[in-house]
Design an enzyme around this catalytic site. Structure first.
Site, PDB file in Angstrom:
ATOM      1  N   GLU A 217      41.759  39.462  44.479  1.00 19.03           N
ATOM      2  CA  GLU A 217      41.149  39.633  45.797  1.00 19.03           C
ATOM      3  C   GLU A 217      41.657  38.764  46.805  1.00 19.03           C
ATOM      4  OE1 GLU A 217      36.328  39.538  46.989  1.00 19.03           O
ATOM      5  OE2 GLU A 217      37.070  38.283  45.239  1.00 19.03           O
TER       6      GLU A 217
ATOM      7  N   LYS B 248      34.070  46.549  49.220  1.00 13.10           N
ATOM      8  CA  LYS B 248      33.384  46.227  48.231  1.00 13.10           C
ATOM      9  C   LYS B 248      31.775  46.297  48.229  1.00 13.10           C
ATOM     10  CE  LYS B 248      32.999  41.420  46.347  1.00 13.10           C
ATOM     11  NZ  LYS B 248      33.509  39.888  46.659  1.00 13.10           N
TER      12      LYS B 248
ATOM     13  N   CYS C 171      35.695  41.885  42.358  1.00 10.61           N
ATOM     14  CA  CYS C 171      35.059  40.482  42.021  1.00 10.61           C
ATOM     15  C   CYS C 171      33.384  40.565  41.647  1.00 10.61           C
ATOM     16  CB  CYS C 171      35.211  39.588  43.213  1.00 10.61           C
ATOM     17  SG  CYS C 171      34.986  37.831  42.885  1.00 10.61           S
TER      18      CYS C 171
END
Length: 272
Positions: free
Chosen positions: A41, A112, A154
């Protein structure tokens, strides 16, 4: 069989410095015959709100994305850039995974879904991604010559239903680029990744940031590749580097045939 690799980095807010480190890592992976590579990321820009705003680009446009496309083409591999600041039509930014094929074409992206708005007992203290990113609103899977990729980033890894939904959409390989904090990484990183592999019966490729960053941020590293039985087949420690493994996609198919978890779920309608 297909060889996949991960790049572990200590990225800064300087894209030119990060790009040089990424190029060197991709060169090493290419020498090993890797055909699918994953970055962490924030691989090219890892800083604060102003850094993301300064270097953000429109999806599919801009000099940084062009350089990434050229790297994928030059090294003849599919490149999944863990997360990059993308400027949307409404002026807001998304933290977006970018997938380039080995010809340098942008083949897919993922914004995300779950933003990291938490307090952590480290020097940085409070993390609030929603201060500078807006959350995505869709899952993303992508067909490739190696199988179907399921994309995540993540903090997503803590939300198991998302990964079950990716598998329901056909994912064979799930990518988890990350910048896990040292505190949360030491406690939960490997456990969460192995759980996601076991429950989806997919290969999981996870690339992390590592080391010391600005504003007291410390990241965990320990990038790894996990097979559909939940076994770690390649891993790194706490320093920048690369690792790789051969992925046998028939392994996932065999496990799912013998233990058809997805078809056994009583929540099937909620996973679509």
């Amino acid at each position: 069989m297909m060889k996949a690799g991960v790049v572990q980095m200590t990225s800064s807010a300087d894209p030119s410095h990060n790009m040089k480190a990424l190029q060197a890592s991709l060169h090493r992976l290419s020498e090993q015959g890797v055909k699918l590579a994953l970055t962490p990321e924030n691989a090219l820009v890892f800083g604060g709100k102003q850094d993301y705003q300064r270097h953000a680009e429109r999806l599919g446009h801009g000099p940084l994305q062009q350089q990434l496309a050229e790297l994928a083409h030059h090294y003849d591999l599919w490149l999944v850039v863990g997360a990059f600041p993308i400027q949307n039509d409404n002026g807001m930014l998304s933290s977006t995974s970018l997938v380039f094929d080995n010809a340098g074409h942008l083949r897919g992206s993922y914004d995300k879904l779950h933003l990291f708005d938490v307090e952590v007992a480290d020097a940085h203290g409070r993390y609030c991604e929603s201060d500078y990113f807006e959350a995505g609103d869709r899952l993303a899977t992508l067909d490739t010559p190696f199988g179907c990729l399921g994309l995540s980033i993540c903090y997503d890894v803590r939300f198991a239903p998302m990964y079950q939904a990716l598998r329901a959409q056909g994912a064979d390989i799930i990518t988890v680029p990350a910048a896990f904090t040292r505190v949360t990484g030491q406690a939960h990183w490997e456990t969460l990744l192995r759980a996601r592999a076991i429950e989806t019966q997919c290969w999981v490729i996870a690339a992390g940031q590592c080391g010391e960053h600005s504003k007291g941020r410390q990241t965990w590293g320990h990038s790894m590749i996990i097979d559909p039985w939940g076994q770690v087949v390649a891993s790194l420690g706490s320093e920048p580097g690369v690792t790789w493994a051969e992925l046998d996609l028939s392994m996932g198919e065999s496990i799912r045939h013998k233990m058809p978890v997805l078809s056994h779920t009583r929540l099937q309608s909620q996973l679509k």
